[in-house]
Design a protein around this motif. Structure first.
Motif: not given
Length: 189
Positions: A119-140
């Motif tokens: 929600l607080g960051n819109g750069d590509l590096a942040s989207l990769l990092l935080f999006g990956a962790f969110l997707a992983w946590a949901v899958a786990d």
């Protein structure tokens, strides 16, 4: 971005073995034994974690900004983070009433942390990092539910009070100085 992506693949990959290849994991564990398996798992995890930190640090300054979040979204992110820290402390301390209620407080903490930072960051590096962790946590979390892992038995509420106090204290320290000192960015909008 390559180092960040490599770190995410290694770190989240090793943490996804139980999700996507449980039989393979069980065979390796039986072949190697608990100690060597944990040692290898820890070494690979640490390698991925170091690559994530290094990769994010070198990718972020030059990462394209895909969107600039409005200030109110940054305020929402700041308001969500105490819950992430409290969930983390619920995980770290013995069970009170919150640990069984949250079922898997570490995953709750990761999901809140990742969502807040998206929600607080819109750069590509942040989207990769935080999006990956969110997707992983949901899958786990889905995987844990399917495996039927046991949930902690309720304990005294004093552990919940301790988790809330420690979580809020850690949040205050991060907002006050730690986030900027550790990551070079102030969390305040």
């Amino acid at each position: 971005m390559f180092v960040l992506i490599l770190g995410l693949l290694i770190f989240l990959g090793v943490h996804s073995i139980r999700i996507f290849a449980p039989a393979w994991r069980d065979r390796r564990l039986a072949d190697m034994g608990d100690g060597p398996w944990r040692g290898l798992y820890s070494l690979v995890s640490l390698t991925g974690f170091v690559l994530i930190i290094w990769g994010f640090a070198i990718a972020r300054p030059d990462a394209p900004v895909l969107y600039e979040p409005p200030v109110w979204m940054k305020h929402i992110a700041l308001a969500l983070m105490p819950f992430a820290f409290i969930s983390l402390m619920v995980f770290a301390l013995p069970a009170g009433r919150l640990k069984p209620a949250l079922k898997h407080p570490m995953l709750v903490s990761i999901k809140i942390w990742a969502l807040a930072h998206l929600l607080g960051n819109g750069d590509l590096a942040s989207l990769l990092l935080f999006g990956a962790f969110l997707a992983w946590a949901v899958a786990d979390r889905i995987s844990v539910k399917r495996r039927g892992n046991a949930v902690a038995a309720p304990g005294p509420i004093t552990w919940d009070i301790g988790a809330v106090v420690a979580g809020v204290a850690l949040y205050v320290l991060f907002v006050w100085r730690l986030h900027e000192w550790l990551f070079g960015a102030t969390p305040l909008p």
